[in-house]
Motif scaffolding. Structure first.
Motif, PDB file in Angstrom:
ATOM      1  N   LEU A 200     -18.431  18.819 -67.873  1.00 43.56           N
ATOM      2  CA  LEU A 200     -17.244  18.655 -66.798  1.00 43.56           C
ATOM      3  C   LEU A 200     -17.772  19.040 -65.365  1.00 43.56           C
ATOM      4  O   LEU A 200     -18.674  19.765 -65.270  1.00 43.56           O
ATOM      5  CB  LEU A 200     -16.517  19.859 -67.371  1.00 43.56           C
ATOM      6  N   MET A 201     -17.413  18.087 -64.704  1.00 45.73           N
ATOM      7  CA  MET A 201     -17.521  17.927 -63.106  1.00 45.73           C
ATOM      8  C   MET A 201     -16.579  18.668 -62.313  1.00 45.73           C
ATOM      9  O   MET A 201     -15.653  18.233 -62.236  1.00 45.73           O
ATOM     10  CB  MET A 201     -18.050  16.648 -62.668  1.00 45.73           C
ATOM     11  N   LYS A 202     -16.984  19.857 -61.971  1.00 43.22           N
ATOM     12  CA  LYS A 202     -15.829  20.841 -61.390  1.00 43.22           C
ATOM     13  C   LYS A 202     -15.547  20.354 -60.203  1.00 43.22           C
ATOM     14  O   LYS A 202     -14.268  20.944 -60.008  1.00 43.22           O
ATOM     15  CB  LYS A 202     -16.613  22.109 -61.442  1.00 43.22           C
ATOM     16  N   ASN A 203     -15.981  19.804 -59.416  1.00 41.35           N
ATOM     17  CA  ASN A 203     -15.590  19.499 -58.148  1.00 41.35           C
ATOM     18  C   ASN A 203     -14.924  17.939 -57.970  1.00 41.35           C
ATOM     19  O   ASN A 203     -14.895  17.212 -56.949  1.00 41.35           O
ATOM     20  CB  ASN A 203     -16.856  19.218 -56.967  1.00 41.35           C
ATOM     21  N   LYS A 204     -14.655  17.582 -59.260  1.00 40.28           N
ATOM     22  CA  LYS A 204     -14.037  16.151 -59.252  1.00 40.28           C
ATOM     23  C   LYS A 204     -14.761  14.858 -58.526  1.00 40.28           C
ATOM     24  O   LYS A 204     -15.822  15.200 -58.853  1.00 40.28           O
ATOM     25  CB  LYS A 204     -12.428  16.325 -58.470  1.00 40.28           C
ATOM     26  N   SER A 205     -13.902  14.095 -58.412  1.00 41.43           N
ATOM     27  CA  SER A 205     -14.626  12.657 -58.036  1.00 41.43           C
ATOM     28  C   SER A 205     -14.784  12.515 -56.214  1.00 41.43           C
ATOM     29  O   SER A 205     -14.021  13.254 -55.676  1.00 41.43           O
ATOM     30  CB  SER A 205     -13.872  11.403 -58.169  1.00 41.43           C
ATOM     31  N   LEU A 206     -15.898  11.935 -55.797  1.00 38.70           N
ATOM     32  CA  LEU A 206     -15.853  11.684 -54.453  1.00 38.70           C
ATOM     33  C   LEU A 206     -14.368  11.100 -53.820  1.00 38.70           C
ATOM     34  O   LEU A 206     -14.111  11.394 -52.699  1.00 38.70           O
ATOM     35  CB  LEU A 206     -16.891  10.478 -54.060  1.00 38.70           C
ATOM     36  N   GLU A 207     -13.778  10.305 -54.486  1.00 45.62           N
ATOM     37  CA  GLU A 207     -12.578   9.878 -53.799  1.00 45.62           C
ATOM     38  C   GLU A 207     -11.564  10.759 -53.730  1.00 45.62           C
ATOM     39  O   GLU A 207     -10.841  10.855 -52.744  1.00 45.62           O
ATOM     40  CB  GLU A 207     -12.039   8.849 -55.080  1.00 45.62           C
ATOM     41  N   ASP A 208     -11.482  11.793 -54.458  1.00 44.66           N
ATOM     42  CA  ASP A 208     -10.552  12.958 -54.381  1.00 44.66           C
ATOM     43  C   ASP A 208     -10.983  13.801 -52.862  1.00 44.66           C
ATOM     44  O   ASP A 208      -9.909  14.291 -52.329  1.00 44.66           O
ATOM     45  CB  ASP A 208     -10.626  14.047 -55.565  1.00 44.66           C
TER      46      ASP A 208
END
Length: 467
Positions: A200-208
């Motif tokens: 799980l990548m907790k800080n989401k995506s660069l796009e977000d």
């Protein structure tokens, strides 16, 4: 300019090339075969000849044998049951949904990871992201038949991506690639079940972060480090293995951020093995995302690692501007990011106009200009003029060092100014004694000043009593 159809999978004609100019084999490989590591072929033949399967990058056991030799442990993916993953997501509860795509949905879940998975004693509950491939059954309503057939085509291509993802992430590991924990491949009365389980990548995506879906904007230094992390991931795929792997769909939504904002590449569904020795490119149908695909690839279908370099240049400009590569909601002359930035990049006085306004001026102007210059190199018209990703990593390292030094100098200047301000500040209200002393001193000074201002020309001596 010609229009090209971008798909999420590949159709291959019987006489199409295998990616290196040789005729493709007619044999098709099932998903079970593509997941197998075992091979009856000898070591010598597997390391010199790679058969390409229908999955556009999902290769036969020979290639995986070579990759297993490189890593030493290729078969460490966990095979989950569908029941386990259903329980981990509370029945695929919509409240745990963290993303949706053309081929399925991604849920947050918790699974029990075994000792061999975490390389420590005992077991551990691990937060994961579970991607479920869409399932579409036949409907008795014939009015929906055409829609079902179209969706079925998506499922087929989605299945290919699923196999591709297991193939690549199952055998390659790097700090800047998202870790694949395991997979699920089961059939039940309702159809096939295909799922992938990632860290799980907790800080989401660069796009977000760039598009404002996250409240606080990414600081400038964080953007530079994310760019370097992503470049390291691509450099590993291009240059640091015994074979080349072309990512083919590099974009901000495929750059994920962990809890410490380290960037990792994700979604290897469209990844493709690079050209064999002696060949310059891979011939393939054009897939990817509009706005990120290199122009020579779109025009000719000739794929090289320099296609990924072009995509990286686009993402760098997204980091600088905070805008999408293609934004239909903007005026026509601003919809294409690369066209919009051209007039501003060459003029240092106008350059600030393209920097993400969410930064509110908190960035190093010189490093931003150097970053734009690097992006321009990656976006060179001729692929041979674009730098290697290893060179990009080095350039980004020097940009980060320079920006860090300037940031430290600025912070030191602020600290010194605060100290000076502290020295000139009036006495604190709590110290009554010193405050009274200062008040008395001030009154005496005012009285002396007033005495000094007497007009001596109008002064006359008075009587002096002597006795």
């Amino acid at each position: 300019m010609k229009c090209f159809h971008f798909t999420n999978g590949e159709r291959r004609s019987p006489d199409s090339d295998d990616g290196a100019g040789r005729p493709a084999t007619a044999a098709r490989v099932s998903w079970a075969r593509s997941l197998s590591i075992a091979s009856s072929t000898s070591t010598t033949s597997t390391t010199t000849e790679f058969r390409r399967s229908e999955f556009g990058g999902g290769d036969s056991a020979g290639l995986f044998f070579l990759m297993a030799q490189q890593r030493g442990d290729a078969n460490d993916l966990r095979a989950f049951t569908f029941a386990e993953l259903k329980s981990a997501t509370r029945g695929f509860n919509r409240g745990l949904l963290i993303g949706e795509g053309g081929f399925g949905s991604v849920y947050r879940g918790v699974v029990n990871v075994r000792v061999s998975d975490i390389e420590s004693d005992g077991s551990k509950m691990m937060d994961v992201a579970i991607k479920q491939l869409n399932r579409y059954g036949m409907s008795s309503n014939y009015l929906l038949l055409i829609i079902v057939l179209l969706l079925l085509a998506c499922v087929i291509y989605g299945h290919k991506e699923w196999v591709n993802e297991v193939n690549w992430l199952g055998v390659i590991k790097h700090p800047n690639l998202v870790r694949l924990v395991g997979y699920c491949a089961e059939d039940d009365e309702r159809g096939i079940q295909r799922l992938l389980v990632y860290e799980l990548m907790k800080n989401k995506s660069l796009e977000d972060h760039l598009l404002g879906r996250v409240p606080s904007p990414l600081p400038w230094m964080a953007r530079l480090r994310i760019a370097q992390d992503a470049a390291r991931g691509l450099a590993y795929l291009h240059e640091e293995m015994d074979f080349q792997l072309i990512f083919r769909d590099f974009k901000t939504s495929n750059v994920l951020l962990d809890e410490d904002f380290n960037a990792k590449l994700s979604d290897f569904g469209l990844a493709r093995l690079g050209p064999a020795e002696g060949y310059s490119h891979v011939s393939t149908s054009v897939v990817g995302t509009v706005g990120y695909a290199a122009p020579e690839y779109v025009m000719t279908g000739k794929l090289t690692i320099k296609s990924d370099v072009w995509s990286f240049g686009v993402v760098v400009y997204e980091l600088i501007t905070g805008r999408r590569a293609v934004e239909k909601n903007l005026p026509r002359n601003e919809q294409l990011l690369l066209d919009w930035v051209k007039p501003f990049v060459s003029d240092s006085k106008k350059f600030h106009s393209i920097v993400d306004p969410r930064l509110e001026g908190q960035y190093c102007k010189k490093s931003a200009q150097r970053l734009a210059s690097l992006a321009n190199k990656c976006l060179a018209k001729q692929p041979k003029n674009r730098p290697k990703m290893s060179e990009v990593v080095e350039i980004l390292g020097s940009i980060i060092e320079e920006a860090s030094a300037q940031e430290e100098a600025t912070d030191e200047g602020k600290d010194e100014s605060k100290e000076v301000e502290g020295e000139t500040e009036p006495m604190k209200p709590g110290n009554n004694y010193l405050r009274k002393v200062l008040e008395i001193k001030e009154k005496v000074n005012l009285r002396n000043k007033s005495i000094g201002k007497l007009e001596w020309k109008h002064w006359t001596p008075g009587l002096v009593r002597t006795s």
